[in-house]
Write a protein that holds these residues in place. Sequence first.
Motif, mmCIF file in Angstrom:
data_model
loop_
_atom_site.group_PDB
_atom_site.id
_atom_site.type_symbol
_atom_site.label_atom_id
_atom_site.label_comp_id
_atom_site.label_asym_id
_atom_site.label_seq_id
_atom_site.Cartn_x
_atom_site.Cartn_y
_atom_site.Cartn_z
ATOM 1 N N ALA A 122 0.874 -1.081 0.019
ATOM 2 C CA ALA A 122 -0.075 -0.030 0.067
ATOM 3 C C ALA A 122 0.848 1.221 -0.141
ATOM 4 C CB ALA A 122 -0.943 -0.061 1.145
ATOM 5 N N GLY A 123 1.899 1.294 0.796
ATOM 6 C CA GLY A 123 2.953 2.403 0.744
ATOM 7 C C GLY A 123 3.520 2.641 -0.656
ATOM 8 N N LEU A 124 3.816 1.559 -1.303
ATOM 9 C CA LEU A 124 4.644 1.702 -2.482
ATOM 10 C C LEU A 124 3.619 2.482 -3.606
ATOM 11 C CD1 LEU A 124 6.536 -1.660 -2.836
ATOM 12 C CD2 LEU A 124 7.370 0.963 -2.641
ATOM 13 N N LEU A 125 2.190 1.758 -3.501
ATOM 14 C CA LEU A 125 1.083 2.205 -4.338
ATOM 15 C C LEU A 125 0.692 3.744 -4.165
ATOM 16 C CD1 LEU A 125 -1.328 -0.865 -4.265
ATOM 17 C CD2 LEU A 125 -0.133 0.143 -6.356
ATOM 18 N N ALA A 126 0.753 4.362 -2.921
ATOM 19 C CA ALA A 126 0.561 5.502 -2.618
ATOM 20 C C ALA A 126 1.595 6.588 -3.263
ATOM 21 C CB ALA A 126 0.371 5.717 -0.881
ATOM 22 N N GLN A 127 2.610 6.137 -3.436
ATOM 23 C CA GLN A 127 3.562 6.774 -4.297
ATOM 24 C C GLN A 127 3.615 6.674 -5.713
ATOM 25 O OE1 GLN A 127 7.438 5.944 -2.674
ATOM 26 N NE2 GLN A 127 6.561 5.282 -0.896
ATOM 27 N N GLU A 128 2.621 6.025 -6.278
ATOM 28 C CA GLU A 128 2.352 5.941 -7.749
ATOM 29 C C GLU A 128 0.998 6.748 -8.167
ATOM 30 O OE1 GLU A 128 4.078 3.496 -9.792
ATOM 31 O OE2 GLU A 128 5.244 3.439 -8.120
ATOM 32 N N ALA A 129 1.489 7.223 -9.289
ATOM 33 C CA ALA A 129 0.400 8.293 -9.930
ATOM 34 C C ALA A 129 -0.504 7.367 -10.899
ATOM 35 C CB ALA A 129 1.045 9.512 -10.640
ATOM 36 N N VAL A 130 -1.213 6.662 -10.259
ATOM 37 C CA VAL A 130 -2.055 5.630 -10.908
ATOM 38 C C VAL A 130 -3.375 5.998 -10.513
ATOM 39 C CG1 VAL A 130 -2.672 3.206 -11.629
ATOM 40 C CG2 VAL A 130 -0.449 3.927 -10.793
ATOM 41 N N ASP A 131 -4.233 7.102 -11.273
ATOM 42 C CA ASP A 131 -5.610 7.436 -11.079
ATOM 43 C C ASP A 131 -6.668 6.567 -11.504
ATOM 44 O OD1 ASP A 131 -5.421 8.115 -13.633
ATOM 45 O OD2 ASP A 131 -5.610 10.303 -13.254
ATOM 46 N N GLN A 132 -6.191 5.428 -12.441
ATOM 47 C CA GLN A 132 -7.058 4.512 -12.962
ATOM 48 C C GLN A 132 -7.459 3.266 -12.428
ATOM 49 O OE1 GLN A 132 -8.957 5.567 -15.823
ATOM 50 N NE2 GLN A 132 -8.128 7.480 -15.467
ATOM 51 N N LEU A 133 -6.685 3.257 -11.335
ATOM 52 C CA LEU A 133 -6.716 1.946 -10.456
ATOM 53 C C LEU A 133 -7.595 2.090 -9.316
ATOM 54 C CD1 LEU A 133 -5.515 -0.988 -10.115
ATOM 55 C CD2 LEU A 133 -3.725 0.163 -8.718
ATOM 56 N N LEU A 134 -8.401 1.025 -9.001
ATOM 57 C CA LEU A 134 -9.272 1.170 -7.833
ATOM 58 C C LEU A 134 -8.753 0.057 -6.747
ATOM 59 C CD1 LEU A 134 -11.887 1.556 -6.045
ATOM 60 C CD2 LEU A 134 -13.117 -0.209 -7.487
ATOM 61 N N ILE A 135 -8.794 0.390 -5.783
ATOM 62 C CA ILE A 135 -7.984 -0.440 -4.578
ATOM 63 C C ILE A 135 -9.321 -0.753 -3.568
ATOM 64 C CG2 ILE A 135 -6.475 -0.963 -2.683
ATOM 65 C CD1 ILE A 135 -4.438 0.769 -4.296
ATOM 66 N N ILE A 136 -9.570 -1.897 -3.540
ATOM 67 C CA ILE A 136 -10.339 -2.361 -2.467
ATOM 68 C C ILE A 136 -9.853 -3.071 -1.163
ATOM 69 C CG2 ILE A 136 -12.761 -3.814 -2.075
ATOM 70 C CD1 ILE A 136 -12.789 -4.056 -5.255
ATOM 71 N N THR A 137 -10.218 -2.626 -0.147
ATOM 72 C CA THR A 137 -9.549 -3.176 1.338
ATOM 73 C C THR A 137 -10.494 -3.159 2.413
ATOM 74 O OG1 THR A 137 -7.509 -3.150 2.499
ATOM 75 C CG2 THR A 137 -8.529 -0.959 1.901
ATOM 76 N N HIS A 138 -10.512 -4.095 3.486
ATOM 77 C CA HIS A 138 -11.113 -3.870 4.500
ATOM 78 C C HIS A 138 -10.130 -3.784 5.484
ATOM 79 C CE1 HIS A 138 -9.277 -8.034 4.078
ATOM 80 N NE2 HIS A 138 -9.672 -8.287 5.057
ATOM 81 N N SER A 139 -8.828 -3.454 5.462
ATOM 82 C CA SER A 139 -7.886 -3.144 6.270
ATOM 83 C C SER A 139 -7.792 -1.736 6.682
ATOM 84 C CB SER A 139 -6.619 -3.390 5.897
ATOM 85 O OG SER A 139 -5.390 -3.033 6.579
ATOM 86 N N VAL A 140 -7.825 -1.337 8.008
ATOM 87 C CA VAL A 140 -8.044 -0.196 8.367
ATOM 88 C C VAL A 140 -6.596 0.829 8.271
ATOM 89 C CG1 VAL A 140 -8.141 1.734 10.302
ATOM 90 C CG2 VAL A 140 -9.850 -0.398 10.108
ATOM 91 N N PRO A 141 -5.588 -0.218 8.464
ATOM 92 C CA PRO A 141 -4.197 0.690 8.226
ATOM 93 C C PRO A 141 -3.849 1.038 6.713
ATOM 94 C CG PRO A 141 -3.806 -1.037 9.856
ATOM 95 C CD PRO A 141 -5.377 -0.946 9.314
ATOM 96 N N VAL A 142 -4.181 0.030 5.915
ATOM 97 C CA VAL A 142 -4.111 0.094 4.444
ATOM 98 C C VAL A 142 -4.924 1.288 4.071
ATOM 99 C CG1 VAL A 142 -4.739 -1.266 2.379
ATOM 100 C CG2 VAL A 142 -3.455 -2.399 4.006
ATOM 101 N N ALA A 143 -6.268 1.353 4.177
ATOM 102 C CA ALA A 143 -7.029 2.414 3.785
ATOM 103 C C ALA A 143 -6.307 3.674 4.289
ATOM 104 C CB ALA A 143 -8.437 2.129 4.236
#
Length: 255
Positions: free
Chosen positions: A109-130
Amino acid sequence: MFAEERYNRIATLVASEGRVTVAQLAARFNITKETVRRDLALLEKDGLLRRVHGGAVPAASASTSELSLTSREGRNQAEKARIAKAALGMVPAEGSIVLDGGTTAGYLAGLLAQEAVDQLLIITHSVPVAHTLIGSSLQVEFIGGRVRSLTSVCVGSGTVARYSGFRPDVVFIGTNGVHPEFGLSTPDPEEASVKAAIVQSARRVVVLADASKLDAQTLVGFAGLTEIDALITDVQPEPALARALADADVELVIA
């Protein structure tokens, strides 16, 4: 090295790494596997570890034992970071993915947060990941429910139902055990139900598991090896597990 010193070092390794194999210990201390097995038997008798197939785990590692998320954050950090970096290469440029809970998913999640990928939807049930993803350019769908305090993920029938209604492109899922016969497992029945729903919903299933999870079994199985598409780990699995993965046509990635 004196036997007593070797015993102490083995006990320390098991406590710090969570799991050791007979083969690893034999190579590390330049002794035979038979000697390792005798050492492990003595250490188990002293209550310092518990023997499992192919190696040993800490004495407290019963099928229902589970460390908190905070406790796990300090373990195998470099290995988990490598696994997350390898997983990043399996993330599609667009579409949808599921990120499970756990420390390795947190690194991804930390790596993805640094990516400029606005066409990707991330689904999660993890509070820390969200929380990690909030404020990034990524689209985030949070699946709620009752938050399990030990792991900071949502569980319950509502969580399971929401995941059952999705069909994501790729899911990145954690596990407490990857076993050649028992498959993927976790200690908590409610988390197992959520993980099973995630696996069943996915077009492609990628398992993130460091060496401490390999050959391990915990209380509740949630998926067989034939239900997963890839395993990203940090060591070459022992022969029995490697064969089972190959027979199940699982892509093995060593980070």
